[in-house]
Design an enzyme around this catalytic site. Structure first.
Site, PDB file in Angstrom:
ATOM      1  N   LYS A  54       0.847  -1.205   0.000  1.00  0.00           N
ATOM      2  CA  LYS A  54       0.000   0.000   0.000  1.00  0.00           C
ATOM      3  C   LYS A  54       0.878   1.249   0.000  1.00  0.00           C
ATOM      4  CE  LYS A  54      -3.922  -2.199   2.223  1.00  0.00           C
ATOM      5  NZ  LYS A  54      -4.556  -2.607   3.478  1.00  0.00           N
ATOM      6  N   GLN A  98      -4.813  -1.213   9.682  1.00  0.00           N
ATOM      7  CA  GLN A  98      -4.750  -2.554   9.098  1.00  0.00           C
ATOM      8  C   GLN A  98      -5.386  -3.577  10.048  1.00  0.00           C
ATOM      9  OE1 GLN A  98      -3.481  -3.266   5.928  1.00  0.00           O
ATOM     10  NE2 GLN A  98      -4.298  -5.306   6.312  1.00  0.00           N
ATOM     11  N   ASP A 121     -11.246   3.140   4.241  1.00  0.00           N
ATOM     12  CA  ASP A 121     -11.684   1.741   4.157  1.00  0.00           C
ATOM     13  C   ASP A 121     -13.215   1.652   4.113  1.00  0.00           C
ATOM     14  OD1 ASP A 121      -9.920  -0.335   3.837  1.00  0.00           O
ATOM     15  OD2 ASP A 121      -9.395  -0.496   5.964  1.00  0.00           O
TER      16      ASP A 121
END
Ligand code: NDP
Length: 296
Positions: A54, A98, A121
């Site tokens: 990422k 994460q 997200d």
């Protein structure tokens, strides 16, 4: 019928190039560089790989990448304090924590402490509610990637029968909301669905997000249907490790009109959509128009 292969790798590269173009324009015309902060708690090897890639792709499209690696024993108080700092940092437009988090940390509490406008997200309850009511939100990256591929392939999805297999909060449910938003007739199937083969056979669009290797055989697929395989399953075959989806690709490709492979289908679209969401967040934060074709 031999299915057209929907090449997610190539499509994701196109999306990243679009993001990079828009980022360059944003810098030149408005002096804004979008920034993505990724928070990793602990040393989970798979999470470390995801975070590294990422970060690399964020920099490749011209954005700033801020990585925060905290040790596995980090307290909830310290993690929430970091998120608060990032929420208030104007250089940070997107925040991603994460998952999974170590067991002693409350995932819901942590995710819901992120500023919804920076929640790239799309897991914050405010974004879930906005998506569910058809309002502008941050959309979870994997379903957004699936939607982009479907729109690219079909143009309009209006009136199509879609079946989503799986009802998780990160894939199945938001996928169903997005398809409904594009005027599909949507069925959400799950482990208690009575006659799954029959349900799947009625679908013009099948999105499989189950986590069971090659569970959907070709004879469940309606002739000419579009199959989006979200599953990523590691199996051992002929003494080798292999990645396979939730759909039996070989038999499904004989009946489908179009199908995503695993690997090289939905997977690469997820990070591309994370970058797209970060760009969208940066535009919204500065009152600028949203990037075209990169949102739901
Ligand atoms: P979850 O385990 O959270 O959800 C799986 C869903 O599948 C559940 O709703 C479950 O139903 C349903 N299910 C399980 N068994 C059956 C069955 N026999 N018949 C019908 N439905 C069933 O998984 P995720 O949604 O997180 O992920 C799904 C897959 O997608 C995984 O392989 C994951 O690795 C992959 N994935 C890929 C991503 C990418 O970037 N390509 C990103 C995220 C996930 P119930 O609710 O009734 O238990």
């Amino acid at each position: 019928m031999v299915a057209q292969v929907i090449d997610g790798k190539a499509f994701a590269a196109k999306v990243r190039a679009q993001v990079a173009d828009q980022v360059a324009k944003l810098k030149e015309e408005n002096g804004i560089t979008p920034g993505l902060a990724v928070v990793l708690v602990g040393e989970d090897p798979a999470s470390q790989v995801y975070v590294r890639s990422k970060g690399k792709m964020t920099v490749e499209v011209g954005m700033n990448s801020y990585e925060h690696k905290l040790d596995a024993e980090t307290s909830e108080e310290d993690l929430l304090a970091l998120i608060d700092k990032l929420n208030n940092d104007p250089a940070v437009h997107g925040i991603l924590v994460q998952l999974p988090l170590p067991k002693h940390l409350n995932e819901d509490l942590v995710i819901n402490s992120i500023d919804p406008a920076k929640d790239v997200d799309g897991f914050h309850i405010s974004n879930v509610g906005l998506l569910g009511t058809g309002q502008k939100s941050m959309v979870p990256c994997t379903p957004l990637g699936c939607l982009m591929m479907l729109r690219d392939h079909h143009g309009s999805l209006s009136g199509m029968d879609a079946v989503v297999i799986g009802r998780s909060n990160i894939v199945g449910k938001p996928m169903a909301q997005l398809l409904l938003g594009d005027s599909c007739t949507v069925t959400i199937a799950h482990s208690r669905t009575k006659d799954l083969p029959d349900v799947v056979r009625r679908a013009d669009i099948v999105v499989a997000a189950v986590g069971r290797p090659e569970m959907v055989p070709g004879d469940w697929i309606k002739e000419g249907a579009t199959v989006i395989d979200v599953g990523i399953n590691r199996i051992e075959r002929d003494g080798k490790n292999k990645l396979v989806g939730d759909v039996d690709y070989a038999s499904a490709a004989e009946r489908a009109g179009a199908i995503t492979p695993v690997p090289g289908g939905v997977g690469p679209m997820t990070i591309a959509c994370l970058l797209a969401n970060t760009l969208t967040a940066a535009c919204r934060a500065n009152g600028l128009p949203e990037p075209e074709g990169l949102t739901a």
